[in-house]
Design an enzyme around this catalytic site. Structure first.
Site, PDB file in Angstrom:
ATOM      1  N   TYR A   1      -8.834 -11.465  -7.110  1.00  0.00           N
ATOM      2  CA  TYR A   1      -7.869 -11.323  -8.203  1.00  0.00           C
ATOM      3  C   TYR A   1      -7.874 -12.533  -9.122  1.00  0.00           C
ATOM      4  O   TYR A   1      -7.506 -12.424 -10.292  1.00  0.00           O
ATOM      5  CB  TYR A   1      -6.461 -11.119  -7.639  1.00  0.00           C
ATOM      6  CG  TYR A   1      -6.285  -9.809  -6.928  1.00  0.00           C
ATOM      7  CD1 TYR A   1      -6.087  -8.623  -7.627  1.00  0.00           C
ATOM      8  CD2 TYR A   1      -6.317  -9.745  -5.537  1.00  0.00           C
ATOM      9  CE1 TYR A   1      -5.936  -7.417  -6.970  1.00  0.00           C
ATOM     10  CE2 TYR A   1      -6.159  -8.539  -4.867  1.00  0.00           C
ATOM     11  CZ  TYR A   1      -5.966  -7.393  -5.586  1.00  0.00           C
ATOM     12  OH  TYR A   1      -5.820  -6.197  -4.929  1.00  0.00           O
TER      13      TYR A   1
ATOM     14  N   ARG B   1       0.852  -1.178   0.000  1.00  0.00           N
ATOM     15  CA  ARG B   1       0.000   0.000   0.000  1.00  0.00           C
ATOM     16  C   ARG B   1       0.896   1.239   0.000  1.00  0.00           C
ATOM     17  O   ARG B   1       2.006   1.213   0.538  1.00  0.00           O
ATOM     18  CB  ARG B   1      -0.899   0.022   1.238  1.00  0.00           C
ATOM     19  CG  ARG B   1      -1.813  -1.198   1.374  1.00  0.00           C
ATOM     20  CD  ARG B   1      -2.548  -1.187   2.696  1.00  0.00           C
ATOM     21  NE  ARG B   1      -3.424  -2.339   2.867  1.00  0.00           N
ATOM     22  CZ  ARG B   1      -3.057  -3.492   3.412  1.00  0.00           C
ATOM     23  NH1 ARG B   1      -1.809  -3.627   3.862  1.00  0.00           N
ATOM     24  NH2 ARG B   1      -3.914  -4.492   3.525  1.00  0.00           N
TER      25      ARG B   1
ATOM     26  N   ARG C   1      -0.486  -1.976  -6.781  1.00  0.00           N
ATOM     27  CA  ARG C   1      -0.774  -3.090  -5.868  1.00  0.00           C
ATOM     28  C   ARG C   1      -1.670  -4.120  -6.568  1.00  0.00           C
ATOM     29  O   ARG C   1      -1.414  -5.325  -6.496  1.00  0.00           O
ATOM     30  CB  ARG C   1      -1.439  -2.551  -4.606  1.00  0.00           C
ATOM     31  CG  ARG C   1      -1.828  -3.609  -3.565  1.00  0.00           C
ATOM     32  CD  ARG C   1      -2.257  -2.907  -2.283  1.00  0.00           C
ATOM     33  NE  ARG C   1      -2.957  -3.769  -1.347  1.00  0.00           N
ATOM     34  CZ  ARG C   1      -2.362  -4.550  -0.455  1.00  0.00           C
ATOM     35  NH1 ARG C   1      -1.043  -4.611  -0.426  1.00  0.00           N
ATOM     36  NH2 ARG C   1      -3.068  -5.276   0.390  1.00  0.00           N
TER      37      ARG C   1
ATOM     38  N   HIS D   1      -3.222  -9.619   3.362  1.00  0.00           N
ATOM     39  CA  HIS D   1      -4.657  -9.820   3.568  1.00  0.00           C
ATOM     40  C   HIS D   1      -4.884 -10.797   4.726  1.00  0.00           C
ATOM     41  O   HIS D   1      -4.212 -11.832   4.802  1.00  0.00           O
ATOM     42  CB  HIS D   1      -5.318 -10.388   2.311  1.00  0.00           C
ATOM     43  CG  HIS D   1      -5.463  -9.399   1.199  1.00  0.00           C
ATOM     44  ND1 HIS D   1      -5.663  -9.760  -0.111  1.00  0.00           N
ATOM     45  CD2 HIS D   1      -5.450  -8.035   1.220  1.00  0.00           C
ATOM     46  CE1 HIS D   1      -5.750  -8.671  -0.859  1.00  0.00           C
ATOM     47  NE2 HIS D   1      -5.624  -7.623  -0.079  1.00  0.00           N
TER      48      HIS D   1
ATOM     49  N   LYS E   1      -2.170  -2.947   8.003  1.00  0.00           N
ATOM     50  CA  LYS E   1      -3.315  -2.617   8.849  1.00  0.00           C
ATOM     51  C   LYS E   1      -3.221  -3.367  10.167  1.00  0.00           C
ATOM     52  O   LYS E   1      -2.803  -4.515  10.221  1.00  0.00           O
ATOM     53  CB  LYS E   1      -4.621  -2.969   8.128  1.00  0.00           C
ATOM     54  CG  LYS E   1      -4.866  -2.122   6.877  1.00  0.00           C
ATOM     55  CD  LYS E   1      -6.179  -2.480   6.217  1.00  0.00           C
ATOM     56  CE  LYS E   1      -6.446  -1.595   5.012  1.00  0.00           C
ATOM     57  NZ  LYS E   1      -7.722  -1.924   4.345  1.00  0.00           N
TER      58      LYS E   1
ATOM     59  N   HIS F   1      -3.608   2.652  -5.862  1.00  0.00           N
ATOM     60  CA  HIS F   1      -3.687   1.207  -5.650  1.00  0.00           C
ATOM     61  C   HIS F   1      -3.413   0.410  -6.924  1.00  0.00           C
ATOM     62  O   HIS F   1      -3.362  -0.829  -6.888  1.00  0.00           O
ATOM     63  CB  HIS F   1      -5.077   0.847  -5.115  1.00  0.00           C
ATOM     64  CG  HIS F   1      -5.048   0.328  -3.702  1.00  0.00           C
ATOM     65  ND1 HIS F   1      -4.243   0.857  -2.718  1.00  0.00           N
ATOM     66  CD2 HIS F   1      -5.729  -0.689  -3.105  1.00  0.00           C
ATOM     67  CE1 HIS F   1      -4.442   0.197  -1.580  1.00  0.00           C
ATOM     68  NE2 HIS F   1      -5.323  -0.752  -1.799  1.00  0.00           N
TER      69      HIS F   1
END
Length: 305
Positions: free
Chosen positions: A285, A151, A253, A276, A178, A250
């Protein structure tokens, strides 16, 4: 308890008890500002007076308000914050019932990530070629983003010490995502070469223009490059490359993940690289790569049509 005081208590709770990042706390604050503004406009001044019907009405308001109605995805995000807030109110015994518990967000359509092709990525990166200090910085920034699938916030938060040993000697970078979760991601030769050139020939020039800072990527005045600055750098490179498609922070990414899967990488490996928490997030994806295979089949097979 006053609504404003309850919001402040909730934000302190998620900041201290859950250790959420400052960007996440700021997003929660923005969401709750929308919510409490709506409560005020609805003449609701007591949180114990809020009902489930009013929560549902608030969700409808988000999608139909006169100024900037929110998309389904944005509504889901705001509602998630509001539900967390009301769950906190119940846990703290400020209210007797969690009135937001059963409220559901609008259904989200399948949103495929917007990736660009390998050739387009190459053109984007080539648009930063040059020996000027700004070009060396921009090249290193974009190469690192595409090499790691990080990110933008994760890359601009890096310090020099984060890359000197791990990246340049071990070909790995430790990213903090995150929830302050850390992960190690490999870094390829192109990004390492660009980083070396930036650190030796460009960063000292930027650093001399400002006060001492450990930040890896510096702006014109010697301060850490912000997410907004990084977005402008990416957009400027995309304009020079004349890609003909919109490019967002993004995009690299998304392209990183799509190209890995198209090249045969295991989805769980890509999940780990992206940071993730659930493989379900990464599996979107795989739909992109399936669509690509279908298009290639339709074009190439004599009996596909």
């Amino acid at each position: 308890m006053l609504i404003e005081a309850a919001v402040d208590s909730f934000l302190r709770h998620v900041s201290i008890e859950r250790g959420l990042a400052s960007n996440t706390i700021a997003a929660y604050r923005r969401d709750l500002t929308i919510y409490t503004g709506w409560l005020d406009a609805s003449a609701v001044t007591d949180l114990t007076a809020v009902t489930s019907a009013e929560i549902s009405e608030f969700v409808r308001f988000l999608g139909t308000r006169d100024q900037s109605p929110l998309t389904a995805a944005s509504i889901a995000r705001v509602l998630s914050t509001v539900r967390g807030f009301h769950r906190f109110l119940l846990d703290e015994q400020i209210v007797a019932v969690d009135v937001a518990h059963d409220t559901r967000p609008p259904k989200l359509g399948l949103r495929l990530p917007k990736a660009i092709s390998i050739d387009q990525v190459a053109a984007l990166l080539a648009a930063t070629d040059g020996d000027e200090v700004q070009q060396l910085r921009d090249k290193a920034l974009l190469e690192l983003l595409y090499a790691t699938g990080a990110r933008v916030s994760e890359v601009v938060d890096l310090n020099v010490d984060d890359v000197l040993e791990e990246v340049l000697e071990q070909s790995m970078v430790r990213l903090t995502g995150k929830g302050n979760k850390q992960r190690l991601v490999p870094v390829g030769s192109y990004a390492r070469t660009a980083l070396r050139a930036y650190l030796v020939r460009a960063r000292p020039v930027f650093s001399a223009r400002g006060s001492a800072t450990p930040a890896l990527f510096l702006g014109a005045r010697g301060h850490r490059v912000s997410r907004q600055n990084a977005w402008l750098i990416i957009r400027a490179a995309a304009e020079r490359a004349d890609l003909g498609v919109p490019v967002s922070p993004h995009t690299l990414r998304h392209s990183f993940a799509t190209h890995l899967l198209a090249g045969g990488a295991d989805v769980r490996v890509v999940q780990e690289l992206l940071g993730h928490s659930s493989v379900a997030t990464t599996q979107i994806y795989t739909q992109v790569t399936v669509d690509t295979l279908r298009d290639m089949y339709t074009t190439a097979h004599p009996r596909a049509r």
